[in-house]
Design a protein around this motif. Structure first.
Motif, short mmCIF file in Angstrom:
data_model
loop_
_atom_site.label_atom_id
_atom_site.label_comp_id
_atom_site.label_asym_id
_atom_site.label_seq_id
_atom_site.Cartn_x
_atom_site.Cartn_y
_atom_site.Cartn_z
N PRO A 77 8.78 -15.73 -4.32
CA PRO A 77 8.88 -16.91 -3.47
C PRO A 77 7.86 -16.87 -2.32
O PRO A 77 7.37 -15.80 -1.97
CB PRO A 77 10.30 -16.84 -2.92
CG PRO A 77 10.86 -15.53 -3.31
CD PRO A 77 9.97 -14.90 -4.33
N ASP A 78 7.56 -18.03 -1.78
CA ASP A 78 6.67 -18.10 -0.62
C ASP A 78 7.38 -17.51 0.59
O ASP A 78 8.59 -17.45 0.62
CB ASP A 78 6.32 -19.57 -0.32
CG ASP A 78 5.44 -20.15 -1.40
OD1 ASP A 78 4.73 -19.37 -2.06
OD2 ASP A 78 5.49 -21.38 -1.60
N GLY A 79 6.58 -17.16 1.59
CA GLY A 79 7.17 -16.66 2.83
C GLY A 79 6.61 -15.29 3.15
O GLY A 79 5.90 -14.70 2.33
N PRO A 80 6.92 -14.80 4.37
CA PRO A 80 6.41 -13.50 4.77
C PRO A 80 6.92 -12.41 3.82
O PRO A 80 8.10 -12.40 3.48
CB PRO A 80 6.97 -13.29 6.18
CG PRO A 80 7.74 -14.51 6.53
CD PRO A 80 7.80 -15.42 5.36
N LEU A 81 6.01 -11.53 3.41
CA LEU A 81 6.35 -10.56 2.35
C LEU A 81 6.06 -9.14 2.81
O LEU A 81 5.00 -8.86 3.36
CB LEU A 81 5.51 -10.88 1.11
CG LEU A 81 5.54 -9.89 -0.05
CD1 LEU A 81 6.93 -9.78 -0.65
CD2 LEU A 81 4.53 -10.31 -1.13
N ILE A 82 7.03 -8.26 2.56
CA ILE A 82 6.80 -6.81 2.72
C ILE A 82 7.04 -6.19 1.35
O ILE A 82 8.12 -6.32 0.78
CB ILE A 82 7.76 -6.18 3.76
CG1 ILE A 82 7.58 -6.85 5.13
CG2 ILE A 82 7.51 -4.67 3.87
CD1 ILE A 82 8.54 -6.34 6.20
N LEU A 83 6.00 -5.53 0.82
CA LEU A 83 6.09 -4.95 -0.53
C LEU A 83 5.88 -3.44 -0.47
O LEU A 83 4.97 -2.96 0.20
CB LEU A 83 5.05 -5.60 -1.44
CG LEU A 83 5.02 -5.07 -2.87
CD1 LEU A 83 5.02 -6.22 -3.88
CD2 LEU A 83 3.82 -4.17 -3.12
N LEU A 84 6.74 -2.72 -1.16
CA LEU A 84 6.63 -1.26 -1.24
C LEU A 84 6.26 -0.88 -2.67
O LEU A 84 6.68 -1.57 -3.62
CB LEU A 84 7.97 -0.61 -0.88
CG LEU A 84 8.61 -1.01 0.44
CD1 LEU A 84 10.02 -0.43 0.57
CD2 LEU A 84 7.74 -0.56 1.63
N ALA A 85 5.52 0.21 -2.85
CA ALA A 85 5.19 0.65 -4.21
C ALA A 85 4.84 2.13 -4.20
O ALA A 85 3.93 2.55 -3.48
CB ALA A 85 4.02 -0.16 -4.77
N ASN A 86 5.57 2.90 -4.98
CA ASN A 86 5.28 4.33 -5.13
C ASN A 86 4.88 4.59 -6.58
O ASN A 86 5.63 4.23 -7.50
CB ASN A 86 6.51 5.16 -4.77
CG ASN A 86 6.21 6.65 -4.85
OD1 ASN A 86 5.33 7.14 -4.15
ND2 ASN A 86 6.92 7.36 -5.70
N GLU A 87 3.75 5.22 -6.77
CA GLU A 87 3.25 5.53 -8.12
C GLU A 87 3.28 4.32 -9.03
O GLU A 87 3.73 4.39 -10.16
CB GLU A 87 4.04 6.69 -8.73
CG GLU A 87 3.78 7.99 -7.99
CD GLU A 87 3.99 9.21 -8.87
OE1 GLU A 87 3.50 9.19 -10.01
OE2 GLU A 87 4.62 10.16 -8.42
N PHE A 88 2.81 3.20 -8.51
CA PHE A 88 2.67 1.97 -9.30
C PHE A 88 1.21 1.75 -9.66
O PHE A 88 0.86 1.53 -10.82
CB PHE A 88 3.22 0.78 -8.51
CG PHE A 88 2.84 -0.55 -9.07
CD1 PHE A 88 3.40 -1.00 -10.25
CD2 PHE A 88 1.91 -1.36 -8.43
CE1 PHE A 88 3.05 -2.23 -10.80
CE2 PHE A 88 1.54 -2.59 -8.97
CZ PHE A 88 2.11 -3.03 -10.15
N LEU A 89 0.32 1.84 -8.67
CA LEU A 89 -1.09 1.51 -8.92
C LEU A 89 -1.71 2.44 -9.97
O LEU A 89 -2.59 2.02 -10.73
CB LEU A 89 -1.90 1.59 -7.61
CG LEU A 89 -1.53 0.58 -6.51
CD1 LEU A 89 -2.35 0.86 -5.25
CD2 LEU A 89 -1.76 -0.85 -6.99
N ASP A 90 -1.24 3.68 -10.03
CA ASP A 90 -1.84 4.63 -10.97
C ASP A 90 -1.51 4.29 -12.42
O ASP A 90 -2.13 4.81 -13.34
CB ASP A 90 -1.38 6.06 -10.66
CG ASP A 90 0.09 6.25 -10.95
OD1 ASP A 90 0.92 5.65 -10.23
OD2 ASP A 90 0.44 6.96 -11.91
#
Ligand code: SAH
Length: 306
Positions: free
Chosen positions: A111-124
């Motif tokens: 959804p639209d709106g201010p976003l805080i996203l966390l990610a551990n060992e995702f990009l790899d």
């Protein structure tokens, strides 16, 4: 014939859909509840720095078993959270720990709106393109019948010696660009060097042992080191990377672990060992980095002050 990054994307989608990835690796949130708790407190602090917008969205990319988010929510309870997960099998695991979640295949449906996203060992886990330098210039790697093959590539890469390999994390850069474009704050943990370096970092782990990345696609976990410097060069407003041990120590990993050790004496040793493993340079403290995306109008985020 399939370009290597397309092969890697397909192999990992099959792997995460069918296998239990945690038989091949242990991640920070699976080692100690303190990891997710620190990230929950971090997210709450960042939300306050944003002016505490009521419609903030808390999201996680690649939540695995859902442990990180469940731990984070104890520190910052939310009515609803958003999880980016492609594997139906892992979605079911996440639902057991994070009952109030909404799932997404990609960033596009958040959804639209201010976003805080966390990610551990995702990009790899995201696919990389691979190039090898030949006498005649750079060639891109493809996969055909379980073996590498290559085609000349028109790509702007440094003039490395013949035989050198370079990787491009196109998917990781694209993911971060999309987040930056919507003004999100995001916090990533992953392993990778401080500076871009030549060489192949692709690894396959199958049944707990290194395997040939091209054999048995879907049965091995394929990863590549995250090139944080390349992401920082392509995306605006990156903070870090900083070493994981500096980030976690600065935000109270040892204090919280000691507190929990006193509260639950039977688990005191586990808390101490996990904190040690997350921070020891020869374990996960130094190779793992923390990096954040943050809109310009916000000050330095907690953990990135240095
Ligand atoms: N963050 C977890 C799990 C890491 S494993 C932990 O720290 O324990 C990688 C996770 O990313 C898995 O949940 C996997 O299913 C998910 N994943 C991999 N590629 C993805 C993609 N392209 N889109 C969404 N999720 C993906």
């Amino acid at each position: 014939m399939e370009r290597f990054d397309h092969f890697m994307a397909r192999a990992n989608a099959a792997y995460y859909a069918a296998q239990d990835p945690f038989k091949n690796f242990t991640t920070a949130p699976e080692l100690t509840q303190v990891f997710g708790e620190i990230l929950g407190a971090w997210a709450k602090t960042v939300w306050q720095m944003m002016g505490a917008p009521e419609n903030v969205i808390l999201a996680e990319a690649g939540p695995g078993r859902g442990t990180l988010m469940a731990d984070a929510l104890r520190l910052w309870p939310r009515a609803q959270v958003h999880l980016l997960e492609t594997s139906p099998r892992l979605r079911a695991e996440q639902a057991a720990r994070v009952p109030n979640a909404v799932w997404h295949e990609s960033l596009d449906t958040l959804p639209d709106g201010p976003l805080i996203l966390l990610a551990n060992e995702f990009l790899d886990a995201l696919p990389v393109r691979q190039f090898v330098r030949r006498e005649t210039g750079w060639h891109e790697l493809y996969v055909e019948d379980g073996a590498y093959t290559e085609l000349p590539a028109d790509i702007g890469l440094p003039d490395d010696p013949v035989g050198s390999v370079r990787e491009i994390n196109e998917a990781a850069v694209e993911f971060c660009r999309k987040l930056a474009a919507r003004g999100a704050v995001a916090l990533f943990f992953d392993y990778g060097p401080m500076q871009s370096a030549p060489g192949s970092s692709v690894q396959a782990i199958r049944d707990g042992a290194y395997a040939d990345p091209l054999q048995c696609p879907g049965q091995a976990d394929l990863t590549a080191h995250v090139d944080f410097a390349a992401i920082a060069a392509c995306v605006e407003n990156v903070q870090g990377p900083v070493k994981q041990n500096a980030f976690l120590t600065g935000l109270g990993l040892f204090q919280r672990s000691d507190f929990l050790a006193r509260k639950y004496p039977g688990k005191a040793r586990d808390f101490a060992l996990a904190a040690e493993r997350l921070t020891a340079p020869e374990a996960m403290g130094s190779l793992f980095k923390a990096m954040a995306l943050c809109p310009k109008h916000l000050p330095r985020l907690p953990g990135f002050e240095i």
